[in-house]
Design a protein around this motif. Sequence first.
Motif, PDB file in Angstrom:
ATOM      1  N   LEU A 148      29.279  25.101  35.716  1.00  0.00           N
ATOM      2  CA  LEU A 148      30.185  25.628  34.708  1.00  0.00           C
ATOM      3  C   LEU A 148      31.538  25.977  35.313  1.00  0.00           C
ATOM      4  N   SER A 149      31.531  26.562  36.506  1.00  0.00           N
ATOM      5  CA  SER A 149      32.788  26.901  37.179  1.00  0.00           C
ATOM      6  C   SER A 149      33.581  25.649  37.526  1.00  0.00           C
ATOM      7  N   LEU A 150      32.878  24.613  37.986  1.00  0.00           N
ATOM      8  CA  LEU A 150      33.567  23.376  38.353  1.00  0.00           C
ATOM      9  C   LEU A 150      34.134  22.663  37.136  1.00  0.00           C
ATOM     10  N   LEU A 151      33.337  22.586  36.072  1.00  0.00           N
ATOM     11  CA  LEU A 151      33.786  21.869  34.884  1.00  0.00           C
ATOM     12  C   LEU A 151      34.954  22.567  34.190  1.00  0.00           C
ATOM     13  N   THR A 152      35.043  23.886  34.342  1.00  0.00           N
ATOM     14  CA  THR A 152      36.146  24.631  33.742  1.00  0.00           C
ATOM     15  C   THR A 152      37.289  24.850  34.734  1.00  0.00           C
ATOM     16  N   LEU A 153      37.137  24.283  35.949  1.00  0.00           N
ATOM     17  CA  LEU A 153      38.162  24.422  36.997  1.00  0.00           C
ATOM     18  C   LEU A 153      38.559  25.874  37.203  1.00  0.00           C
ATOM     19  N   SER A 154      37.551  26.756  37.223  1.00  0.00           N
ATOM     20  CA  SER A 154      37.818  28.194  37.277  1.00  0.00           C
ATOM     21  C   SER A 154      37.541  28.820  38.640  1.00  0.00           C
ATOM     22  N   ALA A 155      37.412  27.997  39.678  1.00  0.00           N
ATOM     23  CA  ALA A 155      37.291  28.489  41.060  1.00  0.00           C
ATOM     24  C   ALA A 155      36.192  29.529  41.223  1.00  0.00           C
ATOM     25  N   GLY A 156      34.988  29.200  40.725  1.00  0.00           N
ATOM     26  CA  GLY A 156      33.853  30.091  40.927  1.00  0.00           C
ATOM     27  C   GLY A 156      33.827  31.306  40.042  1.00  0.00           C
ATOM     28  N   ARG A 157      34.581  31.297  38.975  1.00  0.00           N
ATOM     29  CA  ARG A 157      34.661  32.476  38.104  1.00  0.00           C
ATOM     30  C   ARG A 157      33.288  32.943  37.630  1.00  0.00           C
ATOM     31  N   PHE A 158      32.402  32.001  37.283  1.00  0.00           N
ATOM     32  CA  PHE A 158      31.105  32.381  36.743  1.00  0.00           C
ATOM     33  C   PHE A 158      30.109  32.729  37.845  1.00  0.00           C
ATOM     34  N   ILE A 159      30.493  32.507  39.100  1.00  0.00           N
ATOM     35  CA  ILE A 159      29.664  32.908  40.233  1.00  0.00           C
ATOM     36  C   ILE A 159      30.049  34.315  40.696  1.00  0.00           C
ATOM     37  N   ILE A 160      31.325  34.573  40.841  1.00  0.00           N
ATOM     38  CA  ILE A 160      31.765  35.882  41.341  1.00  0.00           C
ATOM     39  C   ILE A 160      31.820  36.940  40.242  1.00  0.00           C
ATOM     40  N   GLY A 161      31.725  36.519  38.973  1.00  0.00           N
ATOM     41  CA  GLY A 161      31.734  37.491  37.887  1.00  0.00           C
ATOM     42  C   GLY A 161      33.084  38.147  37.716  1.00  0.00           C
ATOM     43  N   ASN A 162      33.073  39.363  37.210  1.00  0.00           N
ATOM     44  CA  ASN A 162      34.325  40.111  37.053  1.00  0.00           C
ATOM     45  C   ASN A 162      34.893  40.395  38.438  1.00  0.00           C
ATOM     46  N   SER A 163      36.188  40.159  38.595  1.00  0.00           N
ATOM     47  CA  SER A 163      36.735  40.222  39.950  1.00  0.00           C
ATOM     48  C   SER A 163      38.199  40.635  39.956  1.00  0.00           C
ATOM     49  N   ILE A 164      38.646  41.003  41.152  1.00  0.00           N
ATOM     50  CA  ILE A 164      40.045  41.331  41.408  1.00  0.00           C
ATOM     51  C   ILE A 164      40.450  40.666  42.716  1.00  0.00           C
ATOM     52  N   VAL A 165      41.659  40.134  42.768  1.00  0.00           N
ATOM     53  CA  VAL A 165      42.230  39.615  44.004  1.00  0.00           C
ATOM     54  C   VAL A 165      43.522  40.371  44.272  1.00  0.00           C
ATOM     55  N   LEU A 166      43.638  40.946  45.459  1.00  0.00           N
ATOM     56  CA  LEU A 166      44.835  41.689  45.861  1.00  0.00           C
ATOM     57  C   LEU A 166      45.577  40.944  46.958  1.00  0.00           C
ATOM     58  N   ASP A 167      46.894  40.887  46.845  1.00  0.00           N
ATOM     59  CA  ASP A 167      47.753  40.373  47.915  1.00  0.00           C
ATOM     60  C   ASP A 167      48.096  41.543  48.821  1.00  0.00           C
ATOM     61  N   LEU A 168      47.560  41.537  50.042  1.00  0.00           N
ATOM     62  CA  LEU A 168      47.792  42.624  50.994  1.00  0.00           C
ATOM     63  C   LEU A 168      48.976  42.363  51.908  1.00  0.00           C
ATOM     64  N   PRO A 225      41.647  48.602  49.637  1.00  0.00           N
ATOM     65  CA  PRO A 225      41.508  48.853  51.082  1.00  0.00           C
ATOM     66  C   PRO A 225      42.838  48.960  51.808  1.00  0.00           C
ATOM     67  N   ALA A 226      43.929  48.643  51.105  1.00  0.00           N
ATOM     68  CA  ALA A 226      45.275  48.718  51.681  1.00  0.00           C
ATOM     69  C   ALA A 226      46.273  48.617  50.528  1.00  0.00           C
ATOM     70  N   ASP A 227      47.534  48.882  50.806  1.00  0.00           N
ATOM     71  CA  ASP A 227      48.559  48.678  49.785  1.00  0.00           C
ATOM     72  C   ASP A 227      48.622  47.199  49.423  1.00  0.00           C
ATOM     73  N   GLY A 228      48.852  46.912  48.152  1.00  0.00           N
ATOM     74  CA  GLY A 228      48.905  45.504  47.763  1.00  0.00           C
ATOM     75  C   GLY A 228      49.358  45.299  46.345  1.00  0.00           C
ATOM     76  N   VAL A 229      49.382  44.037  45.939  1.00  0.00           N
ATOM     77  CA  VAL A 229      49.781  43.635  44.591  1.00  0.00           C
ATOM     78  C   VAL A 229      48.650  42.815  43.979  1.00  0.00           C
ATOM     79  N   VAL A 230      48.328  43.097  42.738  1.00  0.00           N
ATOM     80  CA  VAL A 230      47.260  42.379  42.044  1.00  0.00           C
ATOM     81  C   VAL A 230      47.743  40.979  41.677  1.00  0.00           C
ATOM     82  N   VAL A 231      46.990  39.963  42.110  1.00  0.00           N
ATOM     83  CA  VAL A 231      47.342  38.590  41.753  1.00  0.00           C
ATOM     84  C   VAL A 231      46.355  37.997  40.753  1.00  0.00           C
ATOM     85  N   GLN A 232      45.194  38.632  40.605  1.00  0.00           N
ATOM     86  CA  GLN A 232      44.219  38.185  39.608  1.00  0.00           C
ATOM     87  C   GLN A 232      43.286  39.336  39.274  1.00  0.00           C
ATOM     88  N   ALA A 233      42.947  39.469  37.996  1.00  0.00           N
ATOM     89  CA  ALA A 233      42.008  40.502  37.566  1.00  0.00           C
ATOM     90  C   ALA A 233      41.328  40.047  36.288  1.00  0.00           C
TER      91      ALA A 233
END
Length: 278
Positions: free
Chosen positions: A149-169, A111-119
């Motif tokens: 499962l997300s809490l026990l693996t300390l994965s910040a909701g990884r198994f809730i949000i599924g495959n994901s990308i986080v961009l630094d805008l 949605p804007a120029d950015g840098v990938v911080v997680q994928a």
Amino acid sequence: MALSAPLHGMGALSVAGFVLIVCGVGLIFVPGGVPGLEPVVLRCPVDGRWVPVNSPADKVPSHGTHELGQTYAIDLVHAPDPAREWRPLRKWPLASRPETFPGFGRDVAAPADGVVVQAGGRQRDHWSRDSWPAFGYLLVEGMLFRQVLSLLTLSAGRFIIGNSIVLDLGDGVYAVFAHLRRGSVRVRKGDRVRAGDVIGQVGNSGNSSEPHLHFHLMDRPRPLAAAGLPFAFHYESDGETWTGVPGGRKPFIPLTDEPASDEPASDEPASDEPASAS
């Protein structure tokens, strides 16, 4: 070894796991961020005709939780046929393959120029959960199995949000794209992208009722400690152009090149139907 001896028993591990679960559930009800912030105006990450579900134009927090920076999150369901009304739930079939939905495999753009911080893109795309019985299973699956499962693996909701990308805008703004199609993520951590670059595809991974894009902004790259940020798109709905957040489950078409008005997106109240698409 002596210092860690008390943790060797199953009782201590069970207590630690219970504490993590309680803390995670508590985050659902803790508001974050600064109220009254101006929305960040962005290019909509999808093209075509879409229905906004669980929109911040209807209620805040839009998904009923502040957890993982989702205060102003929105779910976008592709609905290309104007003659076919989208409904959150149906009686039959109980479940369908994700490939049978028009949104599955649709491009998702920056949605804007950015840098990938997680994928991440290895989680499977499961069958839909958009029937009444399957929706009940979705709630149990999301609130219990995937949450724990997300809490026990300390994965910040990884198994809730599924495959994901986080961009630094930039300027403390981070964009989250969730439930992406397995194998469709085209970027890696550290990649620079420009507005309009395709970064992945709509999928049905994680805690999702049917293929759709979950999108939200947050104020830091780590969802566990992040607060949600408001955003706005340029779009067309009912023959008028707007700058805001589409809501009321009214179909809209994103505008990427045309100016839009400064009027609010919609004054319609939220629907009383169950909000799936998660």
